[in-house]
Motif scaffolding. Sequence first.
Motif, PDB file in Angstrom:
ATOM      1  N   HIS A   1       0.837  -1.203   0.000  1.00 41.60           N
ATOM      2  CA  HIS A   1       0.000   0.000   0.000  1.00 41.60           C
ATOM      3  C   HIS A   1       0.872   1.253   0.000  1.00 41.60           C
TER       4      HIS A   1
ATOM      5  N   THR B   1      -6.118  -3.932  -7.717  1.00 42.56           N
ATOM      6  CA  THR B   1      -5.543  -3.120  -6.649  1.00 42.56           C
ATOM      7  C   THR B   1      -6.241  -1.773  -6.521  1.00 42.56           C
TER       8      THR B   1
ATOM      9  N   ASN C   1      -6.570   2.483  -3.453  1.00 43.36           N
ATOM     10  CA  ASN C   1      -5.299   1.780  -3.262  1.00 43.36           C
ATOM     11  C   ASN C   1      -5.600   0.719  -2.223  1.00 43.36           C
TER      12      ASN C   1
ATOM     13  N   LEU D   1       3.611  -2.999  -7.838  1.00 40.19           N
ATOM     14  CA  LEU D   1       4.119  -2.317  -6.645  1.00 40.19           C
ATOM     15  C   LEU D   1       3.374  -2.764  -5.398  1.00 40.19           C
ATOM     16  N   ALA D   2       2.063  -2.931  -5.522  1.00 42.66           N
ATOM     17  CA  ALA D   2       1.255  -3.288  -4.363  1.00 42.66           C
ATOM     18  C   ALA D   2       1.368  -4.765  -3.994  1.00 42.66           C
TER      19      ALA D   2
ATOM     20  N   ILE E   1      -6.264   0.073 -11.578  1.00 42.78           N
ATOM     21  CA  ILE E   1      -4.946  -0.484 -11.276  1.00 42.78           C
ATOM     22  C   ILE E   1      -5.147  -1.967 -11.029  1.00 42.78           C
TER      23      ILE E   1
ATOM     24  N   LEU F   1       2.749   1.869  -3.427  1.00 37.82           N
ATOM     25  CA  LEU F   1       1.895   2.466  -4.458  1.00 37.82           C
ATOM     26  C   LEU F   1       1.606   3.928  -4.143  1.00 37.82           C
TER      27      LEU F   1
ATOM     28  N   GLN G   1       4.616   6.228  -5.063  1.00 37.28           N
ATOM     29  CA  GLN G   1       5.211   6.141  -6.390  1.00 37.28           C
ATOM     30  C   GLN G   1       4.909   7.373  -7.241  1.00 37.28           C
TER      31      GLN G   1
ATOM     32  N   LEU H   1       1.534  -0.141 -12.595  1.00 39.20           N
ATOM     33  CA  LEU H   1       1.743   0.141 -11.180  1.00 39.20           C
ATOM     34  C   LEU H   1       1.289  -0.999 -10.278  1.00 39.20           C
ATOM     35  N   ASP H   2       0.520  -1.918 -10.801  1.00 41.01           N
ATOM     36  CA  ASP H   2      -0.103  -2.947  -9.968  1.00 41.01           C
ATOM     37  C   ASP H   2       0.904  -3.776  -9.179  1.00 41.01           C
TER      38      ASP H   2
END
Length: 606
Positions: A440, A476, A515, A460-461, A493, A443, A446, A457-458
């Motif tokens: 969390h 996400t 998020n 990252l979580a 995302i 993201l 970022q 970006l997905d």
Amino acid sequence: MLMHTHEARLDALRKELARRGLDGFVVPISDEHLSEYVGAYAQRLGWLTGFGGSAGSAAVLAHPINGKGAAMFVDGRYTLQVREQVSGELYEYKSVPDDSMGDWLAENVGEGAKIGFDPWIHTRGWAKGVAEKLKEVGAELVPVDGNPIDAVWEDQPAPSPAEAYVQDDKLAGRSSAEKRAEIAEWLGKNKLDAVVISALDSVAWTLNIRGADVDHTPVALSYLMVQSDGTADWFIAPEKVTPAVAQALGNAVRIRPRDEFSAAFAELAGKRVAADPARSVAAIFERLDEVGAEIVTKDDPTVLPKAIKNEAEQQGHRDAQERDGAAIAKFLHWLSVEAPKGGVDELSAAAQLHEFRKESDLLRDLSFDTISGAGPNGASPHYRVDEESNIPLKPNSVYLVDSGGQYPDGTTDITRTIWVGPDSPPDEVCDRFTRVLKGHIALDMQTFPPGTPGSALDTLARQHLWMAGLDYAHGTGHGVGAFLGVHEGPQRIAKGRGAQAGTDQPLMAGMILSNEPGYYKAGTYGIRIENLVLVKDVEIEGAEGKWLGFETLTFAPIDRTLVKRELLSPAEIDWWNSYHQRTRDLLAPQLEGADLAWLEAACAPL
């Protein structure tokens, strides 16, 4: 005599299909506007099967030959829920996207079979895909005139009679006339005469009108045709239009009865007309074809402007979130006192949270049914509690609550996972919670260049879960409306690519998303941490070109008892402390006494 069992309802549907000469029928959760949440009158799948989720469909054969002759299709969010609510003796369980309804039908029907579908609740693309599968085995997909479920649902509710009302231009940030002028300009650039807009949130946004026809989404059942001169025809039940609404819209919007919508297509004969194949039912395209209009498939022209919130909408969200955060803080304090005593259950917790939200006197509705999941029920990401599934929040267990409110200035959506004491939580639970928290934070922090889609970006979580061989079976982040749908496109995302998934849409300044990474251990517990974020322009020292990042909108304490501090980096600890300092600053002026003391402790540095 009303049919009380789902077996009796299935039998009645089969008899109706046989009477119509149909060999099968498809039942989605949908209405004439392809809404995610639908009015009670359109809850055909729930009535037939008992399924209470917000996404799913069933295929029913009139004359089962082998096996059950019916199947339920749901995605990973509802794998557990469908088995709890829908009889496995009546329906096979199928998982989307691995299992295709077209394939299942083709495998289970014979040559010459006629499978019915309601063209007012399916897209043209869906119908085309299933028809092609059936054609391979000599079967046919045929549109029905009148939904067979409606013919056997004896106590089917009527559509909502609620009046529409005006959304103030100060909250909307732009007038309806400005929005319609922008649509007219778009029509002109594309050499189009008109556009048919049938998505309820698009109609509401264009006209600056709201309603109460669908639970949790402030929209009015209606259709809109916008002409190239900026005028529009609004098809809505006349009794729903107040003098205030008519005055606000003015003479440029012609108010017409909703039941004239289909006939009004004759006025489009010979004209170039735009319709969105993803947001318009197959019947709209059928009618355009029938009257001789030239159909131009285009994305609904309101979708992107609606997603990119203007300054008034952004500030409205901040104000709504601040108000909502205070209600959440009061609830979390109440829960910390009452839950360990063992007297709180899922329903009473959700009801108490609703009461705290109502204290502001500005709450219009919840933004969705509160997901109040104790222990094993929290492991179902979209669990919905009812009298049958309701269980107590046991001492020394995990409780997940995902909830939101609809306020005139904004739509909220927040998830918190809480350890119900009094003992310390197990190491495994803390490990999983901290991995979700780290995703969390990653993201949230970022930055990214313009043109970046949600799919980029997905990961990252998920990264810290993946390192432990763990994952979660939902997206996400989803878009969120401005006092409209809690789920709003086109931004998203999530894993995967493709326009249909929404993950190819570049994130743009002004968009609001959730998020919400999570982790779910089937039969044991669920974890999710969700805030809403605003995409914004950011300044980076030494950066080349423009860059985007996120502004956090949601502020409420995150349960520190579940955090393994040693797994957090210094930067993550700084994020935690900064977030909670901001939470304290925003919420403290709204609290007093024991609520305030609890907030101070919950927001102390980690």
